[in-house]
Scaffold this motif. Sequence first.
Motif, PDB file in Angstrom:
ATOM      1  N   GLY A 196       7.110   6.773  -9.970  1.00  0.00           N
ATOM      2  CA  GLY A 196       6.205   7.844 -10.371  1.00  0.00           C
ATOM      3  C   GLY A 196       6.916   9.133 -10.750  1.00  0.00           C
ATOM      4  O   GLY A 196       6.268  10.169 -10.914  1.00  0.00           O
ATOM      5  N   ALA A 197       8.246   9.073 -10.904  1.00  0.00           N
ATOM      6  CA  ALA A 197       9.049  10.238 -11.297  1.00  0.00           C
ATOM      7  C   ALA A 197       8.910  11.386 -10.307  1.00  0.00           C
ATOM      8  O   ALA A 197       8.786  12.560 -10.689  1.00  0.00           O
ATOM      9  N   GLY A 198       8.957  11.068  -9.023  1.00  0.00           N
ATOM     10  CA  GLY A 198       8.837  12.093  -7.996  1.00  0.00           C
ATOM     11  C   GLY A 198      10.044  13.020  -7.965  1.00  0.00           C
ATOM     12  O   GLY A 198      11.169  12.619  -8.261  1.00  0.00           O
ATOM     13  N   SER A 199       9.806  14.250  -7.572  1.00  0.00           N
ATOM     14  CA  SER A 199      10.874  15.242  -7.487  1.00  0.00           C
ATOM     15  C   SER A 199      11.754  14.970  -6.269  1.00  0.00           C
ATOM     16  O   SER A 199      11.397  14.205  -5.363  1.00  0.00           O
ATOM     17  N   ALA A 200      12.904  15.637  -6.233  1.00  0.00           N
ATOM     18  CA  ALA A 200      13.805  15.511  -5.089  1.00  0.00           C
ATOM     19  C   ALA A 200      13.123  15.978  -3.806  1.00  0.00           C
ATOM     20  O   ALA A 200      13.336  15.404  -2.736  1.00  0.00           O
ATOM     21  N   ALA A 201      12.276  17.007  -3.920  1.00  0.00           N
ATOM     22  CA  ALA A 201      11.581  17.518  -2.736  1.00  0.00           C
ATOM     23  C   ALA A 201      10.594  16.491  -2.184  1.00  0.00           C
ATOM     24  O   ALA A 201      10.449  16.332  -0.966  1.00  0.00           O
ATOM     25  N   VAL A 202       9.901  15.780  -3.065  1.00  0.00           N
ATOM     26  CA  VAL A 202       8.967  14.737  -2.634  1.00  0.00           C
ATOM     27  C   VAL A 202       9.730  13.598  -1.963  1.00  0.00           C
ATOM     28  O   VAL A 202       9.351  13.113  -0.889  1.00  0.00           O
ATOM     29  N   LEU A 203      10.817  13.166  -2.591  1.00  0.00           N
ATOM     30  CA  LEU A 203      11.616  12.082  -2.020  1.00  0.00           C
ATOM     31  C   LEU A 203      12.182  12.468  -0.661  1.00  0.00           C
ATOM     32  O   LEU A 203      12.214  11.641   0.266  1.00  0.00           O
ATOM     33  N   ASP A 204      12.605  13.702  -0.520  1.00  0.00           N
ATOM     34  CA  ASP A 204      13.153  14.162   0.754  1.00  0.00           C
ATOM     35  C   ASP A 204      12.080  14.149   1.839  1.00  0.00           C
ATOM     36  O   ASP A 204      12.332  13.701   2.971  1.00  0.00           O
ATOM     37  N   ALA A 205      10.883  14.633   1.525  1.00  0.00           N
ATOM     38  CA  ALA A 205       9.796  14.659   2.509  1.00  0.00           C
ATOM     39  C   ALA A 205       9.413  13.240   2.935  1.00  0.00           C
ATOM     40  O   ALA A 205       9.198  12.968   4.125  1.00  0.00           O
ATOM     41  N   LEU A 206       9.346  12.325   1.975  1.00  0.00           N
ATOM     42  CA  LEU A 206       8.993  10.947   2.292  1.00  0.00           C
ATOM     43  C   LEU A 206      10.064  10.292   3.169  1.00  0.00           C
ATOM     44  O   LEU A 206       9.750   9.527   4.078  1.00  0.00           O
ATOM     45  N   GLU A 207      11.322  10.609   2.898  1.00  0.00           N
ATOM     46  CA  GLU A 207      12.410  10.057   3.703  1.00  0.00           C
ATOM     47  C   GLU A 207      12.343  10.577   5.131  1.00  0.00           C
ATOM     48  O   GLU A 207      12.496   9.812   6.097  1.00  0.00           O
ATOM     49  N   ARG A 208      12.104  11.879   5.295  1.00  0.00           N
ATOM     50  CA  ARG A 208      12.036  12.461   6.641  1.00  0.00           C
ATOM     51  C   ARG A 208      10.821  11.932   7.408  1.00  0.00           C
ATOM     52  O   ARG A 208      10.839  11.866   8.635  1.00  0.00           O
ATOM     53  N   PHE A 209       9.788  11.562   6.701  1.00  0.00           N
ATOM     54  CA  PHE A 209       8.613  10.935   7.308  1.00  0.00           C
ATOM     55  C   PHE A 209       8.913   9.480   7.700  1.00  0.00           C
ATOM     56  O   PHE A 209       8.590   9.032   8.801  1.00  0.00           O
ATOM     57  N   ALA A 210       9.556   8.750   6.800  1.00  0.00           N
ATOM     58  CA  ALA A 210       9.697   7.301   6.963  1.00  0.00           C
ATOM     59  C   ALA A 210      10.730   6.899   7.996  1.00  0.00           C
ATOM     60  O   ALA A 210      10.543   5.903   8.709  1.00  0.00           O
ATOM     61  N   ARG A 211      11.818   7.633   8.098  1.00  0.00           N
ATOM     62  CA  ARG A 211      12.918   7.166   8.958  1.00  0.00           C
ATOM     63  C   ARG A 211      12.546   7.117  10.436  1.00  0.00           C
ATOM     64  O   ARG A 211      12.737   6.084  11.084  1.00  0.00           O
ATOM     65  N   PRO A 212      12.023   8.192  11.025  1.00  0.00           N
ATOM     66  CA  PRO A 212      11.619   8.059  12.436  1.00  0.00           C
ATOM     67  C   PRO A 212      10.448   7.105  12.613  1.00  0.00           C
ATOM     68  O   PRO A 212      10.353   6.406  13.623  1.00  0.00           O
ATOM     69  N   LEU A 213       9.580   7.032  11.601  1.00  0.00           N
ATOM     70  CA  LEU A 213       8.427   6.136  11.707  1.00  0.00           C
ATOM     71  C   LEU A 213       8.868   4.676  11.728  1.00  0.00           C
ATOM     72  O   LEU A 213       8.280   3.853  12.441  1.00  0.00           O
ATOM     73  N   ALA A 260       0.832  -1.212   0.000  1.00  0.00           N
ATOM     74  CA  ALA A 260       0.000   0.000   0.000  1.00  0.00           C
ATOM     75  C   ALA A 260       0.859   1.252   0.000  1.00  0.00           C
ATOM     76  O   ALA A 260       0.543   2.246  -0.687  1.00  0.00           O
ATOM     77  N   LEU A 261       1.962   1.232   0.736  1.00  0.00           N
ATOM     78  CA  LEU A 261       2.840   2.402   0.788  1.00  0.00           C
ATOM     79  C   LEU A 261       3.519   2.658  -0.556  1.00  0.00           C
ATOM     80  O   LEU A 261       3.773   3.815  -0.915  1.00  0.00           O
ATOM     81  N   ALA A 262       3.804   1.613  -1.308  1.00  0.00           N
ATOM     82  CA  ALA A 262       4.398   1.813  -2.632  1.00  0.00           C
ATOM     83  C   ALA A 262       3.442   2.594  -3.533  1.00  0.00           C
ATOM     84  O   ALA A 262       3.860   3.509  -4.259  1.00  0.00           O
ATOM     85  N   LEU A 263       2.165   2.241  -3.486  1.00  0.00           N
ATOM     86  CA  LEU A 263       1.185   2.987  -4.281  1.00  0.00           C
ATOM     87  C   LEU A 263       1.074   4.427  -3.793  1.00  0.00           C
ATOM     88  O   LEU A 263       0.963   5.362  -4.612  1.00  0.00           O
ATOM     89  N   LEU A 264       1.103   4.623  -2.482  1.00  0.00           N
ATOM     90  CA  LEU A 264       1.016   5.982  -1.946  1.00  0.00           C
ATOM     91  C   LEU A 264       2.244   6.802  -2.307  1.00  0.00           C
ATOM     92  O   LEU A 264       2.139   8.011  -2.561  1.00  0.00           O
ATOM     93  N   PRO A 272       9.354   1.144   0.414  1.00  0.00           N
ATOM     94  CA  PRO A 272       8.178   1.191  -0.461  1.00  0.00           C
ATOM     95  C   PRO A 272       7.800   2.600  -0.898  1.00  0.00           C
ATOM     96  O   PRO A 272       7.418   2.811  -2.058  1.00  0.00           O
ATOM     97  N   LEU A 273       7.925   3.568   0.007  1.00  0.00           N
ATOM     98  CA  LEU A 273       7.588   4.945  -0.378  1.00  0.00           C
ATOM     99  C   LEU A 273       8.557   5.474  -1.435  1.00  0.00           C
ATOM    100  O   LEU A 273       8.141   6.104  -2.416  1.00  0.00           O
ATOM    101  N   ARG A 274       9.839   5.200  -1.257  1.00  0.00           N
ATOM    102  CA  ARG A 274      10.833   5.676  -2.223  1.00  0.00           C
ATOM    103  C   ARG A 274      10.677   4.965  -3.572  1.00  0.00           C
ATOM    104  O   ARG A 274      10.780   5.604  -4.628  1.00  0.00           O
ATOM    105  N   ILE A 275      10.447   3.660  -3.551  1.00  0.00           N
ATOM    106  CA  ILE A 275      10.260   2.932  -4.806  1.00  0.00           C
ATOM    107  C   ILE A 275       9.043   3.469  -5.551  1.00  0.00           C
ATOM    108  O   ILE A 275       9.095   3.720  -6.762  1.00  0.00           O
ATOM    109  N   GLY A 276       7.941   3.667  -4.828  1.00  0.00           N
ATOM    110  CA  GLY A 276       6.744   4.211  -5.477  1.00  0.00           C
ATOM    111  C   GLY A 276       6.988   5.586  -6.060  1.00  0.00           C
ATOM    112  O   GLY A 276       6.575   5.883  -7.192  1.00  0.00           O
TER     113      GLY A 276
END
Length: 347
Positions: A208-225, A59-63, A200-204
């Motif tokens: 989906g050709a996400g920008s560097a800003a999107v990838l950075d936000a997802l990383e900052r969300f995922a690591r402490p989680l 589910a996270l990959a799709l998100l 999964p968030l990074r792969i998705g």
Amino acid sequence: MTASPPAALVRYAREADPLLREFLARKGRDLDGLPLDLRPVHAALTDYILRGGKRMRGALALLGCEAAGAPPEMARNASLGLELLHAYLLIHDDFMDGDELRRGGPTLHVSLGKRSAHLGDSLAVLAGSLCEAWALELLLSSPVEPERTLRAAKLLSAAVQSVILGQSLDLSAPFEPPLDDDGVARLQALKTGSYTFELPLRIGAVLGAGSAAVLDALERFARPLGIAFQIADDLLGTLGSTEVTGKPSGSDLREGKRTLLVARALKMASPADAGLLRQSLGRRDLTESGVEAARAVLLQSGAAASCRAEADRLLGQALVALDGAPIPEPVARTLREIAAYTVRRES
């Protein structure tokens, strides 16, 4: 406590399970014509994979793909692959920990070990490795440009290496001096955090050709989680009942797992209680009364409450990372729901 899984996880599981069943059936047909009948192995593996589970990684990959502003179908095959990757890691983990129960049913090595325990162990390890190969196959079949697929495959490869290192540390830790909080966090980040949320968030997002800003936000969300999730999982695994978790009761104590819960209890408990806990850790013959006595130390020392507070702190840190992030608000809202559920879940 948040007891019910978010609608996004329920919906994904409903959509993914038939696709996984179809994929596994197709792989089963490849066994026809072999000189020995491996269909019983395939049937046991299929039962294991389809025996429930949160389907969170898929589910996270799709998100992640939707966070990049792309249609989720771009990451559909990869999402199924991530569920098979999870199965691979669980199968190997069950074998290495000697667990007999997973999701309320027998672990794969137990299912396959009725004629010979060694044969069951060996076939389970091989079946798990098949799941790893299938995960890569599905990822590589993603309907996107080859460059994106290659980037995603490199992420998968790096994450598997991290998990293997983390599992190696996890297995070795009971034979070494107790780890401090930082050591436990590092171990858990490698073993679980690296592939549960961030991968999964990074792969998705990459598919989906996400920008560097999107990838950075997802990383900052995922690591402490990822760390918060593992703390919550350790609390459930040590203090939860078999009926609720579907896992063996007290197995983490009998295996001598070096969790944050144990690390803090050894520091916070009285000398007598810390000694009792130390003597209980890693004892495969620990009785149920011994498990209960060790659990009492974890609770009375304040370690359990301290760990819950730490998980909540990390959850808050993850949620803040989504504030103002360049992610569609419906996706951010769903990520917040999943984060709260995974840290405050009861099973």
